[in-house]
Design a protein around this motif. Structure first.
Motif, PDB file in Angstrom:
ATOM      1  N   ALA A   1      -6.288  -4.116 -37.817  1.00  0.00           N
ATOM      2  CA  ALA A   1      -5.979  -5.506 -37.473  1.00  0.00           C
ATOM      3  C   ALA A   1      -7.216  -6.382 -37.586  1.00  0.00           C
ATOM      4  O   ALA A   1      -7.137  -7.540 -38.034  1.00  0.00           O
ATOM      5  N   LEU A   2      -8.366  -5.848 -37.188  1.00  0.00           N
ATOM      6  CA  LEU A   2      -9.610  -6.607 -37.302  1.00  0.00           C
ATOM      7  C   LEU A   2      -9.924  -6.914 -38.763  1.00  0.00           C
ATOM      8  O   LEU A   2     -10.282  -8.049 -39.119  1.00  0.00           O
ATOM      9  N   HIS A   3      -9.767  -5.904 -39.622  1.00  0.00           N
ATOM     10  CA  HIS A   3     -10.042  -6.115 -41.040  1.00  0.00           C
ATOM     11  C   HIS A   3      -9.093  -7.152 -41.630  1.00  0.00           C
ATOM     12  O   HIS A   3      -9.511  -8.019 -42.413  1.00  0.00           O
ATOM     13  N   GLU A   4      -7.820  -7.072 -41.259  1.00  0.00           N
ATOM     14  CA  GLU A   4      -6.856  -8.058 -41.748  1.00  0.00           C
ATOM     15  C   GLU A   4      -7.249  -9.467 -41.320  1.00  0.00           C
ATOM     16  O   GLU A   4      -7.135 -10.426 -42.094  1.00  0.00           O
ATOM     17  N   MET A   5      -7.709  -9.597 -40.089  1.00  0.00           N
ATOM     18  CA  MET A   5      -8.102 -10.902 -39.575  1.00  0.00           C
ATOM     19  C   MET A   5      -9.282 -11.465 -40.361  1.00  0.00           C
ATOM     20  O   MET A   5      -9.291 -12.635 -40.769  1.00  0.00           O
ATOM     21  N   LEU A   6     -10.285 -10.644 -40.603  1.00  0.00           N
ATOM     22  CA  LEU A   6     -11.463 -11.111 -41.334  1.00  0.00           C
ATOM     23  C   LEU A   6     -11.122 -11.431 -42.784  1.00  0.00           C
ATOM     24  O   LEU A   6     -11.612 -12.424 -43.345  1.00  0.00           O
ATOM     25  N   LEU A   7     -10.265 -10.615 -43.398  1.00  0.00           N
ATOM     26  CA  LEU A   7      -9.879 -10.885 -44.786  1.00  0.00           C
ATOM     27  C   LEU A   7      -9.025 -12.147 -44.897  1.00  0.00           C
ATOM     28  O   LEU A   7      -8.966 -12.766 -45.963  1.00  0.00           O
ATOM     29  N   ARG A   8      -8.401 -12.527 -43.818  1.00  0.00           N
ATOM     30  CA  ARG A   8      -7.621 -13.772 -43.811  1.00  0.00           C
ATOM     31  C   ARG A   8      -8.526 -15.003 -43.729  1.00  0.00           C
ATOM     32  O   ARG A   8      -8.282 -15.999 -44.408  1.00  0.00           O
ATOM     33  N   TRP A   9      -9.575 -14.926 -42.899  1.00  0.00           N
ATOM     34  CA  TRP A   9     -10.338 -16.131 -42.594  1.00  0.00           C
ATOM     35  C   TRP A   9     -11.630 -16.281 -43.377  1.00  0.00           C
ATOM     36  O   TRP A   9     -12.042 -17.411 -43.684  1.00  0.00           O
ATOM     37  N   LEU A  10     -12.299 -15.199 -43.706  1.00  0.00           N
ATOM     38  CA  LEU A  10     -13.566 -15.331 -44.444  1.00  0.00           C
ATOM     39  C   LEU A  10     -13.400 -16.060 -45.778  1.00  0.00           C
ATOM     40  O   LEU A  10     -14.266 -16.861 -46.148  1.00  0.00           O
ATOM     41  N   PRO A  11     -12.312 -15.843 -46.529  1.00  0.00           N
ATOM     42  CA  PRO A  11     -12.157 -16.570 -47.787  1.00  0.00           C
ATOM     43  C   PRO A  11     -12.020 -18.092 -47.611  1.00  0.00           C
ATOM     44  O   PRO A  11     -12.127 -18.830 -48.598  1.00  0.00           O
ATOM     45  N   ARG A  12     -11.831 -18.543 -46.400  1.00  0.00           N
ATOM     46  CA  ARG A  12     -11.724 -19.980 -46.162  1.00  0.00           C
ATOM     47  C   ARG A  12     -13.071 -20.634 -45.897  1.00  0.00           C
ATOM     48  O   ARG A  12     -13.150 -21.829 -45.604  1.00  0.00           O
ATOM     49  N   LEU A  13     -14.124 -19.860 -45.992  1.00  0.00           N
ATOM     50  CA  LEU A  13     -15.479 -20.436 -45.950  1.00  0.00           C
ATOM     51  C   LEU A  13     -15.730 -21.253 -47.217  1.00  0.00           C
ATOM     52  O   LEU A  13     -15.312 -20.879 -48.312  1.00  0.00           O
ATOM     53  N   GLY A  14     -16.438 -22.363 -47.060  1.00  0.00           N
ATOM     54  CA  GLY A  14     -16.877 -23.122 -48.215  1.00  0.00           C
ATOM     55  C   GLY A  14     -17.889 -22.330 -49.021  1.00  0.00           C
ATOM     56  O   GLY A  14     -18.360 -21.259 -48.594  1.00  0.00           O
ATOM     57  N   PRO A  15     -18.276 -22.833 -50.198  1.00  0.00           N
ATOM     58  CA  PRO A  15     -19.193 -22.095 -51.080  1.00  0.00           C
ATOM     59  C   PRO A  15     -20.503 -21.696 -50.401  1.00  0.00           C
ATOM     60  O   PRO A  15     -21.045 -20.629 -50.691  1.00  0.00           O
ATOM     61  N   ASP A  16     -21.001 -22.547 -49.523  1.00  0.00           N
ATOM     62  CA  ASP A  16     -22.263 -22.255 -48.831  1.00  0.00           C
ATOM     63  C   ASP A  16     -22.047 -21.894 -47.369  1.00  0.00           C
ATOM     64  O   ASP A  16     -23.002 -21.816 -46.596  1.00  0.00           O
ATOM     65  N   GLY A  17     -20.801 -21.665 -46.999  1.00  0.00           N
ATOM     66  CA  GLY A  17     -20.506 -21.371 -45.606  1.00  0.00           C
ATOM     67  C   GLY A  17     -20.930 -19.971 -45.204  1.00  0.00           C
ATOM     68  O   GLY A  17     -21.004 -19.052 -46.035  1.00  0.00           O
ATOM     69  N   GLU A  18     -21.206 -19.807 -43.933  1.00  0.00           N
ATOM     70  CA  GLU A  18     -21.617 -18.506 -43.398  1.00  0.00           C
ATOM     71  C   GLU A  18     -20.844 -18.214 -42.120  1.00  0.00           C
ATOM     72  O   GLU A  18     -20.511 -19.125 -41.363  1.00  0.00           O
ATOM     73  N   ALA A  19     -20.570 -16.942 -41.927  1.00  0.00           N
ATOM     74  CA  ALA A  19     -19.935 -16.490 -40.694  1.00  0.00           C
ATOM     75  C   ALA A  19     -20.961 -15.747 -39.854  1.00  0.00           C
ATOM     76  O   ALA A  19     -21.799 -15.003 -40.384  1.00  0.00           O
ATOM     77  N   TRP A  20     -20.876 -15.944 -38.559  1.00  0.00           N
ATOM     78  CA  TRP A  20     -21.768 -15.281 -37.605  1.00  0.00           C
ATOM     79  C   TRP A  20     -20.897 -14.502 -36.633  1.00  0.00           C
ATOM     80  O   TRP A  20     -20.140 -15.090 -35.851  1.00  0.00           O
ATOM     81  N   LEU A  21     -20.979 -13.187 -36.726  1.00  0.00           N
ATOM     82  CA  LEU A  21     -20.139 -12.305 -35.931  1.00  0.00           C
ATOM     83  C   LEU A  21     -21.010 -11.509 -34.971  1.00  0.00           C
ATOM     84  O   LEU A  21     -22.053 -10.975 -35.370  1.00  0.00           O
ATOM     85  N   VAL A  22     -20.583 -11.389 -33.728  1.00  0.00           N
ATOM     86  CA  VAL A  22     -21.292 -10.540 -32.779  1.00  0.00           C
ATOM     87  C   VAL A  22     -20.417  -9.333 -32.479  1.00  0.00           C
ATOM     88  O   VAL A  22     -19.239  -9.469 -32.140  1.00  0.00           O
ATOM     89  N   VAL A  23     -20.997  -8.144 -32.654  1.00  0.00           N
ATOM     90  CA  VAL A  23     -20.257  -6.901 -32.475  1.00  0.00           C
ATOM     91  C   VAL A  23     -21.169  -5.899 -31.765  1.00  0.00           C
ATOM     92  O   VAL A  23     -22.337  -5.749 -32.141  1.00  0.00           O
ATOM     93  N   ALA A  24     -20.636  -5.243 -30.758  1.00  0.00           N
ATOM     94  CA  ALA A  24     -21.410  -4.207 -30.078  1.00  0.00           C
ATOM     95  C   ALA A  24     -21.730  -3.071 -31.044  1.00  0.00           C
ATOM     96  O   ALA A  24     -20.863  -2.651 -31.817  1.00  0.00           O
ATOM     97  N   ARG A  25     -22.945  -2.601 -30.997  1.00  0.00           N
ATOM     98  CA  ARG A  25     -23.349  -1.526 -31.905  1.00  0.00           C
ATOM     99  C   ARG A  25     -22.485  -0.297 -31.709  1.00  0.00           C
ATOM    100  O   ARG A  25     -22.038   0.326 -32.677  1.00  0.00           O
TER     101      ARG A  25
END
Length: 200
Positions: free
Chosen positions: A138-162
């Motif tokens: 489900a997490l992968h599906e969520m990221l694959l849904r939203w990351l492509p909506r970044l603009g050409p120079d857009g960046e995502a900042w994700l915090v994840v416990a090691r």
């Protein structure tokens, strides 16, 4: 079972106020049961505040927003940003709206379910303390849904416990064709910087 990622939490809606501090500014947020990290600012979100760069201007996404600390604080800090605060939890979205009103940023914080975000919105950046406990698929599906909506120079900042897979998530993102790197680490959390891979 009732989870914070349930659309309609079954637990009673017991609201209270918590105090948090970001960049030496004190904030009060209304929280409730049935919403992620309802008793305090989540430690991962605190690391995101300390280590991720601030949005300057443009349209941004707070993915899995909970009661809205990221959306509301960034909108308060940066008057030239609009932030879509997206969550499946209806109670969380009610709290986002309430907290945005209290901070005077409700005109620039748009609380929405995923399907209610207009399809033509392109994001200058994404910030997320993603719901790891929904499961890897489900997490992968969520990221694959939203990351492509970044603009050409857009960046995502994700915090994840090691210990919950911060490093393996980075490797998976790279395998999906994204430029992903560890931007910072603190208190057992990774801040991942994700952007479009440069064409070779």
């Amino acid at each position: 079972m009732d989870h914070f990622f349930s659309e309609t939490p079954a637990t009673p809606d017991k609201r209270r106020i918590i105090d948090i501090s970001v960049d030496s500014t004190a904030y009060q947020f209304t929280v409730s049961s049935g919403v992620f990290s309802a008793n305090r600012l989540d430690p991962g979100t605190a690391v995101l505040f300390r280590k991720a760069p601030r949005p300057g201007r443009g349209v941004f996404l707070d993915l899995g927003c909970g009661y809205g600390p990221i959306s509301c604080v960034f909108a308060h800090q940066s008057p030239k940003v609009t932030i879509y605060a997206v969550d499946v939890n209806e109670r969380a979205l009610e709290l986002v709206h309430e907290n945005a009103l209290a901070l005077g940023v409700a005109d620039r914080v748009i609380a929405a379910k995923p399907d209610d975000v207009p399809a033509d919105v392109v994001f200058d950046g994404i910030y997320s303390n993603p719901p790891i406990h929904v499961g890897k698929e489900a997490l992968h599906e969520m990221l694959l849904r939203w990351l492509p909506r970044l603009g050409p120079d857009g960046e995502a900042w994700l915090v994840v416990a090691r210990h919950l897979g911060g490093d393996s998530l980075r490797d998976w993102l790279v395998g999906q064709g994204w430029a992903a790197e560890k931007h910072a680490s603190q208190k057992g959390y990774r801040i991942l910087k994700v952007g479009r891979a440069e064409a070779e």
